[in-house]
Design a protein around this motif. Structure first.
Motif, PDB file in Angstrom:
ATOM      1  N   LEU A   1      26.737  33.202  45.010  1.00 32.00           N
ATOM      2  CA  LEU A   1      25.960  33.641  43.503  1.00 32.00           C
ATOM      3  C   LEU A   1      26.336  34.825  43.147  1.00 32.00           C
ATOM      4  O   LEU A   1      26.209  34.877  42.004  1.00 32.00           O
ATOM      5  N   LEU A   2      25.649  36.072  44.291  1.00 33.16           N
ATOM      6  CA  LEU A   2      25.376  37.048  43.923  1.00 33.16           C
ATOM      7  C   LEU A   2      26.874  37.554  43.375  1.00 33.16           C
ATOM      8  O   LEU A   2      26.511  38.358  42.373  1.00 33.16           O
ATOM      9  N   ARG A   3      28.210  37.139  43.461  1.00 33.22           N
ATOM     10  CA  ARG A   3      29.242  37.760  42.739  1.00 33.22           C
ATOM     11  C   ARG A   3      30.105  37.583  42.088  1.00 33.22           C
ATOM     12  O   ARG A   3      30.074  38.034  40.916  1.00 33.22           O
ATOM     13  N   ALA A   4      28.990  35.741  41.546  1.00 33.62           N
ATOM     14  CA  ALA A   4      29.386  35.094  40.555  1.00 33.62           C
ATOM     15  C   ALA A   4      28.773  36.653  39.213  1.00 33.62           C
ATOM     16  O   ALA A   4      28.890  36.681  38.013  1.00 33.62           O
ATOM     17  N   MET A   5      27.484  36.567  39.415  1.00 32.03           N
ATOM     18  CA  MET A   5      26.424  37.345  38.198  1.00 32.03           C
ATOM     19  C   MET A   5      26.480  38.603  38.663  1.00 32.03           C
ATOM     20  O   MET A   5      27.072  39.108  37.462  1.00 32.03           O
ATOM     21  N   ALA A   6      27.264  39.277  39.599  1.00 29.48           N
ATOM     22  CA  ALA A   6      27.691  40.717  39.736  1.00 29.48           C
ATOM     23  C   ALA A   6      28.728  41.007  38.670  1.00 29.48           C
ATOM     24  O   ALA A   6      29.217  41.146  38.093  1.00 29.48           O
TER      25      ALA A   6
ATOM     26  N   TYR B   1      27.253  40.935  35.064  1.00 28.76           N
ATOM     27  CA  TYR B   1      27.162  41.573  35.064  1.00 28.76           C
ATOM     28  C   TYR B   1      27.938  43.003  35.017  1.00 28.76           C
ATOM     29  O   TYR B   1      27.043  43.278  33.678  1.00 28.76           O
ATOM     30  N   ALA B   2      28.767  43.030  35.579  1.00 27.75           N
ATOM     31  CA  ALA B   2      29.877  44.168  35.107  1.00 27.75           C
ATOM     32  C   ALA B   2      30.585  44.275  33.672  1.00 27.75           C
ATOM     33  O   ALA B   2      30.842  44.941  33.011  1.00 27.75           O
ATOM     34  N   ALA B   3      31.104  42.317  33.146  1.00 22.47           N
ATOM     35  CA  ALA B   3      31.364  42.410  32.089  1.00 22.47           C
ATOM     36  C   ALA B   3      30.940  42.444  30.832  1.00 22.47           C
ATOM     37  O   ALA B   3      31.884  42.997  29.762  1.00 22.47           O
ATOM     38  N   GLU B   4      29.264  43.011  30.931  1.00 26.95           N
ATOM     39  CA  GLU B   4      28.360  42.900  29.912  1.00 26.95           C
ATOM     40  C   GLU B   4      29.304  44.684  29.309  1.00 26.95           C
ATOM     41  O   GLU B   4      28.626  45.043  28.412  1.00 26.95           O
ATOM     42  N   TRP B   5      29.401  45.329  30.252  1.00 22.35           N
ATOM     43  CA  TRP B   5      29.703  46.869  29.656  1.00 22.35           C
ATOM     44  C   TRP B   5      30.914  47.152  28.802  1.00 22.35           C
ATOM     45  O   TRP B   5      30.782  48.052  28.655  1.00 22.35           O
ATOM     46  N   SER B   6      31.484  45.961  28.656  1.00 23.69           N
ATOM     47  CA  SER B   6      32.819  46.228  28.069  1.00 23.69           C
ATOM     48  C   SER B   6      33.160  45.086  27.282  1.00 23.69           C
ATOM     49  O   SER B   6      32.863  43.876  27.803  1.00 23.69           O
ATOM     50  N   ARG B   7      33.522  45.405  25.833  1.00 26.81           N
ATOM     51  CA  ARG B   7      33.991  43.830  24.715  1.00 26.81           C
ATOM     52  C   ARG B   7      35.824  44.317  25.110  1.00 26.81           C
ATOM     53  O   ARG B   7      35.988  45.180  24.558  1.00 26.81           O
ATOM     54  N   THR B   8      36.591  43.281  24.887  1.00 28.14           N
ATOM     55  CA  THR B   8      37.663  43.133  24.413  1.00 28.14           C
ATOM     56  C   THR B   8      37.518  43.023  23.122  1.00 28.14           C
ATOM     57  O   THR B   8      36.709  41.901  22.149  1.00 28.14           O
ATOM     58  N   VAL B   9      38.482  43.145  22.125  1.00 32.12           N
ATOM     59  CA  VAL B   9      38.177  43.117  20.464  1.00 32.12           C
ATOM     60  C   VAL B   9      40.087  42.793  20.391  1.00 32.12           C
ATOM     61  O   VAL B   9      40.653  43.760  20.202  1.00 32.12           O
ATOM     62  N   VAL B  10      39.559  41.613  19.744  1.00 33.57           N
ATOM     63  CA  VAL B  10      40.981  41.358  18.350  1.00 33.57           C
ATOM     64  C   VAL B  10      40.965  41.331  17.039  1.00 33.57           C
ATOM     65  O   VAL B  10      40.159  40.117  16.954  1.00 33.57           O
ATOM     66  N   THR B  11      41.116  41.999  16.229  1.00 37.34           N
ATOM     67  CA  THR B  11      41.639  42.057  15.095  1.00 37.34           C
ATOM     68  C   THR B  11      43.611  41.595  14.177  1.00 37.34           C
ATOM     69  O   THR B  11      43.888  42.002  15.076  1.00 37.34           O
ATOM     70  N   VAL B  12      42.757  40.417  13.776  1.00 41.32           N
ATOM     71  CA  VAL B  12      44.389  40.193  13.504  1.00 41.32           C
ATOM     72  C   VAL B  12      44.456  39.887  11.843  1.00 41.32           C
ATOM     73  O   VAL B  12      43.657  39.791  10.908  1.00 41.32           O
TER      74      VAL B  12
ATOM     75  N   CYS C   1      29.481  46.790  45.169  1.00 44.09           N
ATOM     76  CA  CYS C   1      30.229  47.679  44.194  1.00 44.09           C
ATOM     77  C   CYS C   1      31.932  48.220  43.412  1.00 44.09           C
ATOM     78  O   CYS C   1      31.209  48.315  42.408  1.00 44.09           O
ATOM     79  N   ARG C   2      31.898  47.194  44.061  1.00 46.45           N
ATOM     80  CA  ARG C   2      34.119  46.779  43.512  1.00 46.45           C
ATOM     81  C   ARG C   2      33.281  46.214  42.067  1.00 46.45           C
ATOM     82  O   ARG C   2      34.180  46.705  40.808  1.00 46.45           O
ATOM     83  N   LEU C   3      33.488  44.970  42.331  1.00 43.55           N
ATOM     84  CA  LEU C   3      32.763  43.991  40.955  1.00 43.55           C
ATOM     85  C   LEU C   3      32.315  45.151  40.204  1.00 43.55           C
ATOM     86  O   LEU C   3      32.209  44.717  38.968  1.00 43.55           O
ATOM     87  N   LEU C   4      30.744  46.285  40.568  1.00 43.91           N
ATOM     88  CA  LEU C   4      29.848  46.977  39.307  1.00 43.91           C
ATOM     89  C   LEU C   4      31.389  48.159  38.904  1.00 43.91           C
ATOM     90  O   LEU C   4      29.805  48.672  37.916  1.00 43.91           O
TER      91      LEU C   4
END
Length: 260
Positions: A118-123, A126-137, A79-82
């Motif tokens: 494996l679940l920890r890696a997949m979770a 999955y969590a990372a899909e909900w946020s993107r870091t955008v770098v503009t130069v 849950c913390r990972l998610l």
């Protein structure tokens, strides 16, 4: 009623049904099942061990988070990972069978040590899909992101927003995510870097940092403006004959080391 309103109406009806069938519990019922004090439950909520689903302005706890026989310590670590995902999506993820878990659900994967790893890696993915870091130069000096010129580089990659800012910024231009253009990049005496976080959906980007860089005789000087701390200046960085994106990467590495 438009399409979006209809979807929200159906979702609310589904959540009300979950309350009626006992799939969602009021806080007092949830605390009773786990024998928790109000303070302890509040701490768990703050950490992300558990979460609530809002129904008619009341936060209900998913019953599965108090399922007898489950390894709740492992479940709460997942849950913390998610946390970056919306609560309803966290519940959906935990409840559904996942192809990358061999067709098992996350709950079914808690009891086996190998499956849990494996679940920890997949979770985490999955969590990372909900946020993107955008770098503009941009080449040149700006206090706000310009709208009338093309950036020298735009890079975006999915990343858990809880990861160190500079680690995310360092990885984004070198990842397999969105990068445009791919180079070659010009050399310049000044550059401005804007960093933002883009949540999933229609939410506006969240500014995280701005870096003003100047290069003289192969040495870069950089001022960092970050919403979490006061403006600060990095020590001079020798960058040699690097192009502007190479210079920015040198600066970001220096900022990451300083933040450790």
């Amino acid at each position: 009623m438009n399409f979006r309103d209809e979807i929200e109406k159906q979702a609310l009806a589904a959540r009300r049904e979950m309350v009626a069938t006992g799939e969602l519990l009021r806080a007092d019922e949830f605390r009773k099942r786990l024998v928790l004090s109000e303070r302890r439950l509040a701490q768990m909520l703050q950490r992300g061990d558990v979460f609530t689903i809002e129904v008619d302005a009341i936060g209900y706890f998913p019953t599965l988070l108090a399922t007898p026989g489950l390894d709740l310590r492992r479940l709460y670590s997942i849950c913390r990972l998610l946390v970056p995902a919306p609560p309803s999506c966290r519940l959906g993820y935990l409840s559904a069978k996942q192809g990358n878990l061999g067709g098992n659900s996350p709950l079914e994967s808690l009891g086996d040590k190998r499956q849990y790893r494996l679940l920890r890696a997949m979770a985490r993915a999955y969590a990372a899909e909900w946020s993107r870091t955008v770098v503009t130069v941009y080449t040149g000096r700006y206090t706000e992101e310009p709208t009338d010129i093309e950036p020298t580089l735009t890079a975006a990659d999915e990343a858990d927003p809880r990861v160190n800012l500079w680690k995310r910024v360092e990885q984004t231009p070198t990842s397999s995510g969105y990068i445009r253009p791919c180079g070659p990049y010009p050399k310049a005496s000044e550059a401005t870097v804007f960093v933002s976080r883009q949540p999933a959906g229609q939410a506006p980007p969240i500014p995280e940092a701005r870096i003003a860089v100047s290069i003289v005789d192969g040495v870069a000087n950089a001022n960092v403006v970050c919403h979490e701390v006061s403006t600060y200046k990095l020590d001079p960085i020798r960058v040699g004959d690097a192009d502007i994106v190479g210079v920015v990467l040198h600066v970001v590495v220096a900022a990451r080391k300083l933040s450790l």
